[in-house]
Design a protein around this motif. Structure first.
Motif, short mmCIF file in Angstrom:
data_model
loop_
_atom_site.label_atom_id
_atom_site.label_comp_id
_atom_site.label_asym_id
_atom_site.label_seq_id
_atom_site.Cartn_x
_atom_site.Cartn_y
_atom_site.Cartn_z
N SER A 17 0.83 -1.20 0.00
CA SER A 17 0.00 0.00 0.00
C SER A 17 0.87 1.25 0.00
O SER A 17 2.03 1.22 0.43
CB SER A 17 -0.91 0.02 1.24
N MET A 83 -3.65 3.91 -2.00
CA MET A 83 -3.53 2.84 -2.98
C MET A 83 -3.22 1.54 -2.25
O MET A 83 -2.20 1.43 -1.58
CB MET A 83 -2.41 3.17 -3.98
N LEU A 86 -1.41 -3.05 -4.48
CA LEU A 86 -0.70 -2.53 -5.65
C LEU A 86 -0.17 -3.64 -6.53
O LEU A 86 0.23 -4.71 -6.05
CB LEU A 86 0.43 -1.61 -5.20
N ASP A 90 0.57 -0.83 -11.89
CA ASP A 90 0.29 0.49 -11.32
C ASP A 90 1.51 1.41 -11.39
O ASP A 90 1.42 2.59 -11.04
CB ASP A 90 -0.16 0.36 -9.86
N VAL A 122 6.09 -0.25 -8.59
CA VAL A 122 5.65 -1.45 -7.89
C VAL A 122 6.44 -2.63 -8.44
O VAL A 122 6.36 -2.94 -9.63
CB VAL A 122 4.14 -1.69 -8.08
#
Length: 124
Positions: A17, A83, A86, A90, A122
């Protein structure tokens, strides 16, 4: 003109996150509809989420629906993007955008003011 400064982007593992922030100045914050867009290398700018100036109401892009949450703090003149879950897809530069008094739109041309972006990566 609205000045927007994003922060919070960094490298994170898949499944993790991250919370992005965008601080605004130059206009009455409560009059602003605010949005997040993202752009990955070689791809077009993509709508992520937006929150309206009144209501407020929110809208999300299909690829992030259920994973990302946009919120605003009018006392802090800041909009956030939480977010979760993930994914490597992303990965992008995330931009904050603003329009005064306008309704939410997912078209980039609908926003007059933009920040310089913050990189989110990510890893798989």
């Amino acid at each position: 003109q609205v000045q927007l400064v994003e922060s919070g982007g960094k490298l994170v593992q898949a499944g993790g996150s991250l919370r992005l922030s965008c601080a605004a100045s130059g206009r009455t914050f409560s009059d602003l509809t605010l949005a997040w867009f993202r752009q990955a290398p070689g791809k077009e700018r993509e709508f992520v989420a937006a929150v309206s100036w009144s209501g407020p109401s929110t809208n999300y892009g299909g690829s992030v629906y259920g994973r990302f949450t946009i919120s605003r703090d009018d006392a802090e003149n800041t909009v956030y993007l939480q977010m979760n879950s993930l994914k490597p897809e992303d990965t992008a530069v995330y931009y904050c955008a603003a329009r005064q008094w306008g309704a939410i739109t997912n078209h980039a041309l609908g926003y007059a003011s933009w920040g310089q972006g913050t990189q989110v990566t990510v890893s798989s």
